[in-house]
Write a protein that holds these residues in place. Structure first.
Motif, short mmCIF file in Angstrom:
data_model
loop_
_atom_site.label_atom_id
_atom_site.label_comp_id
_atom_site.label_asym_id
_atom_site.label_seq_id
_atom_site.Cartn_x
_atom_site.Cartn_y
_atom_site.Cartn_z
N VAL B 95 0.88 -1.17 0.00
CA VAL B 95 0.00 0.00 0.00
C VAL B 95 0.91 1.22 0.00
O VAL B 95 1.80 1.34 0.85
N GLN B 97 2.03 5.49 -0.45
CA GLN B 97 1.72 6.78 0.16
C GLN B 97 0.55 7.49 -0.53
O GLN B 97 -0.34 8.01 0.11
N ASP B 98 0.62 7.51 -1.86
CA ASP B 98 -0.36 8.30 -2.60
C ASP B 98 -1.35 7.38 -3.26
O ASP B 98 -1.11 6.85 -4.32
N PRO B 99 -2.52 7.15 -2.60
CA PRO B 99 -3.46 6.20 -3.17
C PRO B 99 -3.98 6.66 -4.52
O PRO B 99 -4.30 5.85 -5.37
N GLN B 159 -7.43 5.89 0.54
CA GLN B 159 -6.45 5.03 1.21
C GLN B 159 -7.16 3.78 1.78
O GLN B 159 -6.61 2.69 1.71
N ALA B 179 2.17 4.79 4.12
CA ALA B 179 0.75 4.77 3.79
C ALA B 179 -0.05 5.82 4.55
O ALA B 179 -1.16 6.17 4.17
N LEU B 183 -1.69 11.87 4.81
CA LEU B 183 -3.06 12.09 5.26
C LEU B 183 -3.14 13.10 6.40
O LEU B 183 -2.18 13.31 7.14
#
Lengths: 338, 269, 324
Positions: B95, B97-99, B159, B179, B183
């Motif tokens: 997963v 950092q930047d979804p 995310q 991840a 945010l």
């Protein structure tokens, strides 16, 4: 060449007064989304104001509006921005150009894309100087050298010749800072200046801000989503939620005895691991129930009401007025109204 | 207990070392050893360029290490052929950092979550939809949201969607590469609660890669600190946090922003 | 530096390949210059065979190519059957005329396209931009031939411009200033035709690449630093948008020789165009090969020049090149 913009210090008590600022974005579809709905605050000379807000709070819009740099579709609909006694909303394009970079320095969000990719760093700093001051080549080079040396202890010569892609994130951020302070502005607006940096670099940059404030007497508006950054740096903190000021007050009061339910909830979200005994690790963190505010929402009442744990009947109906809880500390919540 | 993941003396050079200059510029691994016990969280903390993301890519079989070994459930990854690797890959999920950049913005949440089923040809068609909806429930994305396209979701929702997709193939190990870093604080709290819940109910193992000691301290059982391609300190979270040995650890800890202790004048006021 | 050397070597190999292919193709086409002579009853087959031997057309292909290549390296491009003279000087006089025309037209087109494109991009979506977009789009739709013929008709009707040739009769008797004027009047029509044919494409490219960078965060940052608007557009935006434009510039150098063929033929400009057309029709083998090769040299040279420009203009390419 052009007469320098002269501040009218004597008549003013504060450097910046923002009154009832309303900004909205219109989408292609014609829908209008308010981004800031009536923001009032002022800023004293040499003061550091932290603006705390999450995504969608309007904090970046506030930074852009102060410099009249709203992206396409954004419009200041109402209010006034009095800077050094002059209403920026009525300034001519030429006056605005002199104020931007000359009186108000800007440190924009992403150091990696806020510098021109194919110009050397020193050149980009000296371009800012050349835009505002009437200097010959030699003076320009000298002053650029001094500026870079003041933010890069050590190898400022090499940095000056380097291109942005040859610099690290922290170095780029320092170049941006050199640009922002190049013409000795009285205010620097920094939008998430450390968001993409490593923690140690982040601390170095914050330390640089402290030094610069002391040396140059700069006032700063420091916009961030991370409350921990503001502790020990900001004099006052302004908390934005959905385009409105939830709470504004001295930094210690806002951070350690927050009054607005949103501020309190936001600060409880942070893991408090490091100082606490190990047993609290892996515990559930507090969360704010519900989703982030929907900006196209046009209803009455407090924007935070749907997520608030202390909501009252009146919160659904009316917008809460700002109420003073202490001399400098104002909270927009019915808990404190009349 | 046998470790789920064991990394031994892993070395990764970029640019084949043809010129000295490119070698020291690019992040590389310089003899990394690490072991991760099942159903625990190991945090990998370090600055950018310390090699932590390279390590993640090597573990996820997306990069080939120059030397050293990675074994997953006791099996050396280097000994597997392409077919065996394909069977193993779903066990390890990443997963990022930047979804936003790893989700197709035009697909609906439901389509994104059921995509792994199609790729791996698992389950029947109606079964896929049921499972996808169940996954979305797990990460608290409502039925109403499931029909929305990814670009309409907020950062936190994206995310959560990325986590739901990572869970689709019932992995054992989830690598969380920064991840939570992009945010907002309140969303970080939501996601970290979600991660803890999922770990408790599904018995997941996390490798939590971050530069934020704060979150690492909150979530991790074990912490490994990386600096310039090496693990300079590792051990139980308590030991690393409260009695750090290495200089790099102490520097990172000191730089972590915190304000938990109110200043004295305010307490007395 | 290694990057530039590599690009140059690429270019040399490309040219070699092209010359070989041209040679092969023209040798494989049915018929040659002397076939028509064979039909002429007045010329004996022996004479034709002797001529073929003289021009070495009876030798095997590899031998001919090797001899031609050896000559080409020494600046000789074979012999023209129709003009009965060496190809190189023949081509050179015509190429000079063509270059004179196209260099003028290309410079003019770029000098107009840069400010127009930047201006249009700065007013993206507003009236001036829309006017420019519409005009360029409609110009692009009109075929070059129609454009050239239209201009020709205009010139014939009004009599403002001469409709062909390079110089007036009696050019030598004119004073220096009058000579210049005469040349300009003769050039006007083909230059306008060429500019009108290339300008719309250039304007649209400049506009698109500048508009793309105008939204970039670093330009917003520069605006926030109070950089004056003209400097912002022409120094910051244009510089950031330069890479695709430099490639395009290289390409437009590449078409300096070949881009004006049509206009030259239509407007009877004594350039390479009419010569090539004649030689192809007459199967004047070495002139055709020489002409094609010359065009290719320009195309390859133009691209090479663009590579050099990119290397010089973009520090990121320099870094990437030195890291490899």
């Amino acid at each position: 060449m052009v007469e320098k913009y002269s501040p009218m210090v004597q008549t003013m008590t504060s450097l910046l007064e923002v009154e009832n600022l309303r900004v909205s974005y219109s989408a292609r579809t014609g829908e209008v989304c308010p981004a800031l709905s009536g923001v009032d605050f002022d800023l004293g000379y040499g003061e550091i104001l932290g603006v705390l807000g999450e995504s969608g709070s309007g904090k970046s819009t506030l930074a852009a509006a102060l410099l009249r740099l709203l992206p396409a579709g954004g419009k200041i609909q109402q209010g006034s921005i009095l800077f050094e006694g002059r209403n920026l909303l009525r300034a001519s394009p030429q006056e605005l150009r002199k104020i931007r970079g000359g009186r108000i320095g800007l440190i924009s969000q992403e150091p990696s894309c806020s510098l021109h990719p194919t110009l050397p760093a020193g050149q980009q700093v000296s371009d800012v100087l050349a835009a505002h001051e009437n200097l010959d080549r030699r003076a320009l080079r000298q002053k650029t050298g001094h500026l870079l040396a003041s933010v890069f202890p050590g190898d400022s010569e090499r940095i000056s010749r380097s291109y942005p892609h040859e610099l690290s994130g922290g170095q780029r951020q320092r170049v941006l800072i050199a640009q922002a302070i190049a013409c000795a502005p009285s205010l620097v607006v920094a939008d998430e200046p450390t968001a993409s940096l490593d923690p140690t670099t982040q601390q170095e940059i914050l330390q640089l801000f402290r030094t610069l404030r002391q040396k140059l007497g700069l006032a700063m508006i420091l916009i961030t989503h991370n409350p921990a950054l503001l502790a020990g740096l900001a004099d006052r903190i302004l908390v934005l939620y959905a385009g409105r000021i939830a709470e504004i007050g001295p930094s210690a009061q806002v951070l350690y005895s927050p009054q607005h339910p949103y501020t309190a909830a936001l600060l409880r979200c942070l893991p408090s691991h490091l100082a606490e005994p190990p047993s609290t690790r892996k515990a559930r963190l507090h969360v704010i129930q519900g989703e982030a505010p929907d900006l196209s929402w046009h209803g009455n009442g407090c924007q935070f009401e749907p997520r608030c744990t202390e909501r009252m009947e009146v919160c659904k109906r009316d917008e809460p007025p700002a109420a003073a809880v202490s001399e400098l500390h104002e909270v927009s919540c019915f808990k404190f109204a009349g | 207990m046998q470790p789920l993941l064991k990394v031994e003396n892993l070395v990764k050079h970029y640019g084949a070392g043809r010129s000295a200059r490119s070698k020291d510029k690019l992040a590389a691994l310089d003899g990394v050893s690490l072991s991760v016990l099942p159903k625990t969280t190991t945090a990998l903390v370090g600055e950018s360029g310390s090699g932590k993301s390279t390590l993640a890519l090597c573990i996820a079989c997306l990069e080939h290490p120059t030397s050293g070994s990675i074994s997953f459930e006791g099996i050396d990854l280097a000994s597997l052929d392409e077919n065996q690797l394909r069977l193993l890959r779903p066990q390890i999920q990443l997963v990022f950092q930047d979804p936003a950049s790893s989700l197709n913005p035009r697909w609906t949440a439901l389509e994104i979550v059921s995509e792994p089923f199609f790729v791996q040809r698992r389950y029947s068609k109606p079964d896929r939809a049921v499972r996808a909806l169940r996954l979305l429930d797990r990460v608290a994305i409502s039925r109403k949201m499931a029909a929305r396209s990814a670009c309409e979701l907020s950062g936190g929702q994206k995310q959560r969607l990325a986590i739901a997709r990572a869970l689709a193939l019932e992995p054992k190990l989830i690598i969380l590469d920064e991840a939570l870093s992009a945010l907002d604080c309140s969303v970080q709290a939501q996601i970290s609660n979600l991660l803890l819940e999922l770990q408790a109910s599904l018995g997941l193992t996390y490798l939590f890669i971050t530069h934020d000691f704060g979150m690492a301290a909150h979530l991790a059982d074990q912490i490994a600190v990386m600096d310039r391609g090496r693990v300079v300190e590792s051990g139980s979270a308590e030991n690393v946090l409260y009695s750090p040995n290495h200089e790099a650890t102490r520097a990172l800890l000191a730089a972590t922003p915190r304000f938990s202790e109110p200043p004295a004048e305010l307490v007395h006021a | 530096m290694r990057y530039l050397i590599r690009r140059t070597l690429h270019a040399v190999f490309l040219l070699l390949g092209v010359s070989l292919l041209t040679f092969l193709f023209s040798a494989l086409t049915p018929g040659n210059y002397f076939d028509e002579m064979r039909l002429n009853p007045q010329i004996s087959p022996e004479t034709v065979a002797a001529l073929r031997a003289q021009y070495q057309l009876d030798r095997p292909l590899p031998v001919r190519y090797a001899r031609w290549l050896n000559a080409a390296v020494h600046g000789q491009l074979g012999f023209s059957f129709a003009y009965n003279s060496p190809v190189a000087p023949l081509l050179w006089i015509r190429a000079r005329n063509t270059l004179f025309l196209t260099v003028t037209a290309t410079l003019l087109a770029w000098l107009l396209a840069l400010p127009l494109g930047v201006w249009s991009a700065a007013r993206f979506g507003r009236l001036p931009d829309r006017v420019i977009s519409w005009t360029t789009a409609s110009l692009l739709v009109i075929p070059d031939l129609v454009l050239a013929l239209g201009l020709l008709i205009l010139a014939v009707r009004t009599g403002w411009f001469p409709t062909g040739g390079l110089l007036s009769v009696g050019f030598d008797e004119l004073s220096a200033l009058q000579k210049l004027g005469d040349l300009a009047r003769h050039m006007a029509l083909p230059v306008v035709a060429l500019v009108l044919a290339t300008l719309p494409m250039l304007v649209r490219h400049v506009r698109a690449s500048v508009a793309e960078v105008l939204d970039a965060p670093f330009l917003r940052a520069a605006l926030g630093h109070g950089i004056p608007y003209p400097k912002l557009l022409y120094r910051y935006a244009l510089r950031a948008a330069a890479n695709p434009l430099l490639s395009l510039f290289g390409f437009s150098i590449g078409t300096l020789l070949s881009g004006s063929l049509l206009v030259e033929v239509v407007m009877s400009w004594p350039g390479l165009g009419p010569l090539l057309l004649e030689s192809i029709l007459a199967r004047d083998l070495y002139v055709v090969i020489g002409g094609v090769l010359l065009s290719m040299i320009f195309l390859v040279g133009g691209n090479l020049f663009a590579d050099f420009l990119l290397y010089w203009a973009d520090p990121r390419i320099r870094t990437a090149a030195s890291a490899k």
